[in-house]
Design a protein around this motif. Sequence first.
Motif, PDB file in Angstrom:
ATOM      1  N   GLN A 239       0.823  -1.202   0.000  1.00 54.23           N
ATOM      2  CA  GLN A 239       0.000   0.000   0.000  1.00 54.23           C
ATOM      3  C   GLN A 239       0.867   1.266   0.000  1.00 54.23           C
ATOM      4  O   GLN A 239       1.870   1.351   0.692  1.00 54.23           O
ATOM      5  N   GLY A 240       0.481   2.246  -0.825  1.00 58.85           N
ATOM      6  CA  GLY A 240       1.128   3.549  -0.833  1.00 58.85           C
ATOM      7  C   GLY A 240       2.391   3.642  -1.658  1.00 58.85           C
ATOM      8  O   GLY A 240       3.046   2.663  -1.977  1.00 58.85           O
ATOM      9  N   ASP A 241       2.742   4.893  -2.053  1.00 59.83           N
ATOM     10  CA  ASP A 241       4.013   5.232  -2.711  1.00 59.83           C
ATOM     11  C   ASP A 241       4.273   4.432  -3.981  1.00 59.83           C
ATOM     12  O   ASP A 241       5.406   4.025  -4.250  1.00 59.83           O
ATOM     13  N   GLY A 242       3.252   4.213  -4.772  1.00 60.06           N
ATOM     14  CA  GLY A 242       3.431   3.512  -6.035  1.00 60.06           C
ATOM     15  C   GLY A 242       3.485   2.011  -5.921  1.00 60.06           C
ATOM     16  O   GLY A 242       3.279   1.298  -6.910  1.00 60.06           O
ATOM     17  N   CYS A 243       3.776   1.487  -4.712  1.00 57.84           N
ATOM     18  CA  CYS A 243       3.875   0.032  -4.541  1.00 57.84           C
ATOM     19  C   CYS A 243       2.547  -0.661  -4.802  1.00 57.84           C
ATOM     20  O   CYS A 243       2.518  -1.845  -5.151  1.00 57.84           O
ATOM     21  N   SER A 244       1.439   0.068  -4.629  1.00 59.36           N
ATOM     22  CA  SER A 244       0.122  -0.524  -4.855  1.00 59.36           C
ATOM     23  C   SER A 244      -0.095  -0.866  -6.329  1.00 59.36           C
ATOM     24  O   SER A 244      -1.028  -1.590  -6.669  1.00 59.36           O
ATOM     25  N   LYS A 245       0.771  -0.333  -7.206  1.00 57.44           N
ATOM     26  CA  LYS A 245       0.656  -0.621  -8.639  1.00 57.44           C
ATOM     27  C   LYS A 245       1.436  -1.879  -9.040  1.00 57.44           C
ATOM     28  O   LYS A 245       1.395  -2.286 -10.200  1.00 57.44           O
ATOM     29  N   VAL A 275      -2.634  -6.304 -15.311  1.00 57.73           N
ATOM     30  CA  VAL A 275      -2.650  -4.842 -15.217  1.00 57.73           C
ATOM     31  C   VAL A 275      -2.010  -4.430 -13.893  1.00 57.73           C
ATOM     32  O   VAL A 275      -1.858  -5.249 -12.972  1.00 57.73           O
ATOM     33  N   GLU A 276      -1.616  -3.175 -13.787  1.00 56.19           N
ATOM     34  CA  GLU A 276      -0.976  -2.678 -12.575  1.00 56.19           C
ATOM     35  C   GLU A 276      -1.901  -2.850 -11.362  1.00 56.19           C
ATOM     36  O   GLU A 276      -3.101  -2.589 -11.440  1.00 56.19           O
ATOM     37  N   GLY A 277      -1.317  -3.299 -10.256  1.00 54.82           N
ATOM     38  CA  GLY A 277      -2.066  -3.470  -9.023  1.00 54.82           C
ATOM     39  C   GLY A 277      -2.823  -4.764  -8.906  1.00 54.82           C
ATOM     40  O   GLY A 277      -3.462  -5.034  -7.889  1.00 54.82           O
ATOM     41  N   GLU A 278      -2.756  -5.603  -9.926  1.00 52.13           N
ATOM     42  CA  GLU A 278      -3.515  -6.866  -9.919  1.00 52.13           C
ATOM     43  C   GLU A 278      -2.790  -7.946  -9.120  1.00 52.13           C
ATOM     44  O   GLU A 278      -1.571  -8.060  -9.160  1.00 52.13           O
ATOM     45  N   ILE A 279      -3.558  -8.731  -8.378  1.00 50.68           N
ATOM     46  CA  ILE A 279      -3.041  -9.889  -7.642  1.00 50.68           C
ATOM     47  C   ILE A 279      -3.740 -11.134  -8.182  1.00 50.68           C
ATOM     48  O   ILE A 279      -4.967 -11.195  -8.243  1.00 50.68           O
TER      49      ILE A 279
END
Length: 284
Positions: A239-245, A275-279
């Motif tokens: 979570q946060g600072d771009g890591c969520s992507k 896509v970015e942020g996908e798990i």
Amino acid sequence: MDHGRYQGYVASLEQMARNTHLNLREAMEQFQELCHRVSPGRIVPLAIITDIREIYKEIQTQLKKISGIHHLLEGKYKHYYRRDAQREKEILEFAFLSKTLYSKFEYTLMEIEAKRTLREKGKRFEMSCLSPPLAWFHYEENQVVLLRTLADLYKLDYPIRSDLRSNQKREVTQTGLRSVSLFALSGKEAWIDHLQSRMRLREYDMKERLAKGELRGALTHLREISRSEVEQVIRRFTQGDGCSKLKCLLFPIQTEKDLEKELLCRTENIFQEMVEGEIRTFSI
């Protein structure tokens, strides 16, 4: 033996368990400190090696003692005994952590000795026998610890609950409960840098920087855990600072044979589809 004498005997057993638990905690603190002094790049005094082995034996003796006390209290004297869930949880973690640290310690000694021998012969250090074809980690030490973790998952005893009628030790089958979640995170190098610097794992979990834009690791679960729970853990990390992507792949496994699955070799291709942020969590 009357009711009062039963309670007195249970109280003495509980006190013995508390004292052994405190001794175990002190031994674990010393054991962890000494294990952290052992690394391939250091000269390790023989005294430290001896101390680590002796303390490990002491830890295993104390764990067996506590296990015996708990089995007695939760069997014959279960009507007079109140479980200490927090203490049992900590003891279970000590048992697993001690095995993991000792495995790392023994592997490091092997690596030090192998490097010394090969230096004397003028050969390049290589331990191909420790690198399985589908290694999840690139560093041999991490791969060996992962294999040892999988081998030891079901060797730990769960404490018997007071509501169980049988005095027999509960058997843990390999169809559920404990597992290891392999994870791979992919994204911009800066995001991976930031995540790696702040990601704090338990000592029996692992992480490794595989490439500039990829971080891999393994989370060990000593209880049955759902897919959503593991995904929530990853989301807390990112979570946060771009890591969520960051894109994330999760592979729950239970045995060494699961590491042979072809799906684990397709991470790069799978990342390209996401896509970015996908798990994504896969069944092995």
